[in-house]
Motif scaffolding. Sequence first.
Motif, PDB file in Angstrom:
ATOM      1  N   UNK A 241       0.813  -1.210   0.000  1.00  0.00           N
ATOM      2  CA  UNK A 241       0.000   0.000   0.000  1.00  0.00           C
ATOM      3  C   UNK A 241       0.848   1.262   0.000  1.00  0.00           C
ATOM      4  N   UNK A 242       1.968   1.233   0.727  1.00  0.00           N
ATOM      5  CA  UNK A 242       2.790   2.440   0.811  1.00  0.00           C
ATOM      6  C   UNK A 242       4.157   2.112   1.395  1.00  0.00           C
ATOM      7  N   UNK A 243       5.102   2.985   1.116  1.00  0.00           N
ATOM      8  CA  UNK A 243       6.442   2.865   1.669  1.00  0.00           C
ATOM      9  C   UNK A 243       6.510   3.711   2.932  1.00  0.00           C
ATOM     10  N   UNK A 244       6.788   3.060   4.043  1.00  0.00           N
ATOM     11  CA  UNK A 244       6.835   3.749   5.326  1.00  0.00           C
ATOM     12  C   UNK A 244       8.245   4.198   5.660  1.00  0.00           C
ATOM     13  N   UNK A 245       8.325   5.299   6.386  1.00  0.00           N
ATOM     14  CA  UNK A 245       9.606   5.749   6.907  1.00  0.00           C
ATOM     15  C   UNK A 245      10.094   4.694   7.896  1.00  0.00           C
ATOM     16  N   UNK A 246      11.361   4.390   7.828  1.00  0.00           N
ATOM     17  CA  UNK A 246      11.932   3.372   8.712  1.00  0.00           C
ATOM     18  C   UNK A 246      11.674   3.743  10.179  1.00  0.00           C
ATOM     19  N   UNK A 247      11.222   2.790  10.950  1.00  0.00           N
ATOM     20  CA  UNK A 247      10.982   2.927  12.389  1.00  0.00           C
ATOM     21  C   UNK A 247       9.936   3.982  12.754  1.00  0.00           C
ATOM     22  N   UNK A 248       9.029   4.269  11.856  1.00  0.00           N
ATOM     23  CA  UNK A 248       8.013   5.292  12.122  1.00  0.00           C
ATOM     24  C   UNK A 248       7.197   4.969  13.373  1.00  0.00           C
ATOM     25  N   UNK A 249       6.949   3.685  13.638  1.00  0.00           N
ATOM     26  CA  UNK A 249       6.116   3.320  14.770  1.00  0.00           C
ATOM     27  C   UNK A 249       6.859   3.349  16.102  1.00  0.00           C
ATOM     28  N   UNK A 250       8.144   3.651  16.067  1.00  0.00           N
ATOM     29  CA  UNK A 250       8.917   3.757  17.308  1.00  0.00           C
ATOM     30  C   UNK A 250       9.115   5.209  17.734  1.00  0.00           C
ATOM     31  N   UNK A 251       8.644   6.146  16.929  1.00  0.00           N
ATOM     32  CA  UNK A 251       8.760   7.555  17.303  1.00  0.00           C
ATOM     33  C   UNK A 251       7.947   7.826  18.569  1.00  0.00           C
ATOM     34  N   UNK A 252       8.326   8.854  19.314  1.00  0.00           N
ATOM     35  CA  UNK A 252       7.652   9.162  20.574  1.00  0.00           C
ATOM     36  C   UNK A 252       6.731  10.371  20.477  1.00  0.00           C
ATOM     37  N   UNK A 253       6.541  10.891  19.280  1.00  0.00           N
ATOM     38  CA  UNK A 253       5.676  12.054  19.065  1.00  0.00           C
ATOM     39  C   UNK A 253       4.513  11.634  18.159  1.00  0.00           C
ATOM     40  N   UNK A 254       3.288  11.567  18.703  1.00  0.00           N
ATOM     41  CA  UNK A 254       2.138  11.131  17.901  1.00  0.00           C
ATOM     42  C   UNK A 254       1.944  11.952  16.634  1.00  0.00           C
TER      43      UNK A 254
ATOM     44  N   UNK B  16       4.276  13.499  14.812  1.00  0.00           N
ATOM     45  CA  UNK B  16       5.283  13.108  13.818  1.00  0.00           C
ATOM     46  C   UNK B  16       4.929  11.778  13.159  1.00  0.00           C
ATOM     47  N   UNK B  17       4.405  10.849  13.943  1.00  0.00           N
ATOM     48  CA  UNK B  17       3.976   9.562  13.388  1.00  0.00           C
ATOM     49  C   UNK B  17       2.865   9.797  12.371  1.00  0.00           C
ATOM     50  N   UNK B  18       1.863  10.584  12.767  1.00  0.00           N
ATOM     51  CA  UNK B  18       0.721  10.852  11.888  1.00  0.00           C
ATOM     52  C   UNK B  18       1.153  11.544  10.606  1.00  0.00           C
ATOM     53  N   UNK B  19       2.005  12.548  10.717  1.00  0.00           N
ATOM     54  CA  UNK B  19       2.436  13.281   9.525  1.00  0.00           C
ATOM     55  C   UNK B  19       3.281  12.409   8.604  1.00  0.00           C
ATOM     56  N   UNK B  20       4.081  11.532   9.176  1.00  0.00           N
ATOM     57  CA  UNK B  20       4.870  10.616   8.361  1.00  0.00           C
ATOM     58  C   UNK B  20       3.967   9.641   7.607  1.00  0.00           C
ATOM     59  N   UNK B  21       2.969   9.097   8.301  1.00  0.00           N
ATOM     60  CA  UNK B  21       2.020   8.195   7.643  1.00  0.00           C
ATOM     61  C   UNK B  21       1.225   8.914   6.566  1.00  0.00           C
ATOM     62  N   UNK B  22       0.840  10.147   6.842  1.00  0.00           N
ATOM     63  CA  UNK B  22       0.102  10.940   5.852  1.00  0.00           C
ATOM     64  C   UNK B  22       0.943  11.147   4.600  1.00  0.00           C
TER      65      UNK B  22
ATOM     66  N   UNK C  88      -5.620   9.999  16.549  1.00  0.00           N
ATOM     67  CA  UNK C  88      -6.287  11.309  16.618  1.00  0.00           C
ATOM     68  C   UNK C  88      -5.526  12.344  15.792  1.00  0.00           C
ATOM     69  N   UNK C  89      -4.208  12.305  15.873  1.00  0.00           N
ATOM     70  CA  UNK C  89      -3.393  13.247  15.092  1.00  0.00           C
ATOM     71  C   UNK C  89      -3.555  13.013  13.591  1.00  0.00           C
ATOM     72  N   UNK C  90      -3.742  11.762  13.210  1.00  0.00           N
ATOM     73  CA  UNK C  90      -3.959  11.441  11.792  1.00  0.00           C
ATOM     74  C   UNK C  90      -5.295  12.012  11.327  1.00  0.00           C
ATOM     75  N   UNK C  91      -6.303  11.926  12.166  1.00  0.00           N
ATOM     76  CA  UNK C  91      -7.604  12.513  11.826  1.00  0.00           C
ATOM     77  C   UNK C  91      -7.484  14.027  11.655  1.00  0.00           C
TER      78      UNK C  91
END
Length: 94
Positions: free
Chosen positions: A16-29, A31-37, A82-85
């Motif tokens: 579906x998409x290429x994810x930034x490496x270790x995006x799910x280990x970030x500690x800022x919700x 930053x995670x949402x914006x990276x996924x977006x 929530x940040x993704x929304x």
Amino acid sequence: MSKKKWSQAVTETSDAMDLKRDVFTLHDPRRIALSLKKSSEASHRRKSSPFRSAMSMLTFYINRGGKGLDERQRKILEQAKDELRVAFDRPRKA
């Protein structure tokens, strides 16, 4: 060489998409949402909307890929929903 779990393989090689490496280990919700977006909007292989693709990948990771998550990181990933929304200008869940 250790055998990877299927959920790890899906997370790392999603069609579906290429994810930034270790995006799910970030500690800022946020930053995670914006990276996924960014990843979902850049993808030309996804089968649904960018929002749905990003949310699906996040939910998948929380439910399956992140089975061994500590409570702190699980809470951060839940906040990332929530940040993704917000990032996609979607209403927050009550």
